[in-house]
Write an enzyme that holds these catalytic residues in place. Structure first.
Site, PDB file in Angstrom:
ATOM      1  N   HIS A  67       0.872  -1.107  -0.363  1.00 18.31           N
ATOM      2  CA  HIS A  67      -0.359  -0.591   0.063  1.00 18.31           C
ATOM      3  C   HIS A  67       1.502   1.579   0.530  1.00 18.31           C
ATOM      4  O   HIS A  67       2.320   1.495   0.557  1.00 18.31           O
ATOM      5  CB  HIS A  67      -1.425   0.296   1.141  1.00 18.31           C
ATOM      6  CG  HIS A  67      -0.521   0.084   2.449  1.00 18.31           C
ATOM      7  ND1 HIS A  67       0.390   0.781   2.948  1.00 18.31           N
ATOM      8  CD2 HIS A  67       0.313  -1.268   3.553  1.00 18.31           C
ATOM      9  CE1 HIS A  67       0.733   1.390   4.051  1.00 18.31           C
ATOM     10  NE2 HIS A  67       0.840  -0.406   4.332  1.00 18.31           N
ATOM     11  N   GLU A 151      -0.826  -7.179   7.941  1.00 18.41           N
ATOM     12  CA  GLU A 151       0.135  -6.640   8.459  1.00 18.41           C
ATOM     13  C   GLU A 151      -0.249  -7.199  10.297  1.00 18.41           C
ATOM     14  O   GLU A 151      -2.196  -7.779  10.319  1.00 18.41           O
ATOM     15  CB  GLU A 151       0.682  -5.285   8.524  1.00 18.41           C
ATOM     16  CG  GLU A 151       0.833  -5.003   7.656  1.00 18.41           C
ATOM     17  CD  GLU A 151       0.874  -3.241   7.535  1.00 18.41           C
ATOM     18  OE1 GLU A 151       1.380  -3.219   8.420  1.00 18.41           O
ATOM     19  OE2 GLU A 151       1.591  -3.626   6.951  1.00 18.41           O
TER      20      GLU A 151
END
Length: 170
Positions: A67, A151
């Site tokens: 990202h 994550e």
């Protein structure tokens, strides 16, 4: 496996001659040929062809894209008041996503692609930025949202240095 199945069926098909119809006779001949290994080469070629076709379905390339810059990348204190999954892209992160869309368009050309993205807001914003940057939505065959690629989360009530401590342990 083919020989074992053929052997079993051949035994079942071995009926007394008076019970053999033309169809059963043809089947019995076929099964005896299978049991004798007369079709082994053809079966091996079929198996080879199946393996080849599986390889043809695999992607030519896999592109991994992280990202764009997020609020948490700029200010670690934001983790104490906002959940990791809710972190958004910064204006710089939005720009990075659009630039990545243009570069990805150059890489994939007109090929259709399969996208896997985590459910985090910043990753979904990055995907929208890819579209804005030039990647055509029509090229995307499937967008698969999977929490398995996200994550590690530490929660909202963590100490400010927890990310750094966790990274140091890795």
């Amino acid at each position: 496996p083919f020989r074992a199945a053929a052997s079993y069926v051949a035994k079942v098909a071995q009926a007394p001659p008076q019970l053999l119809t033309p169809q059963r006779s043809d089947l019995g001949t076929l099964l005896r040929s299978l049991s004798a290994g007369e079709f082994d080469h053809a079966l091996e070629e079929i198996s080879r062809r199946q393996r080849y076709l599986v390889w043809q379905r695999l992607p030519e390339r896999i592109v991994l894209l992280r990202h764009g810059q997020s609020e948490g990348n700029v200010n670690r204190l934001v983790y104490t008041s906002k959940g990791d999954a809710h972190m958004e892209l910064t204006p710089e992160g939005l720009k990075q996503a659009e630039e990545a869309g243009a570069r990805l368009k150059d890489i994939v050309g007109n090929d259709r692609i399969f996208v896997v993205v985590s459910p985090f807001e910043r990753t979904l914003q990055t995907l929208r930025g890819l579209y804005k940057g030039g990647l055509q939505e029509e090229q995307v065959r499937v967008v698969h949202v999977s929490s398995q690629i996200r994550e590690q989360e530490f929660g909202n009530f963590q100490s400010v240095g927890l990310h750094e401590a966790a990274r140091a342990e890795e």
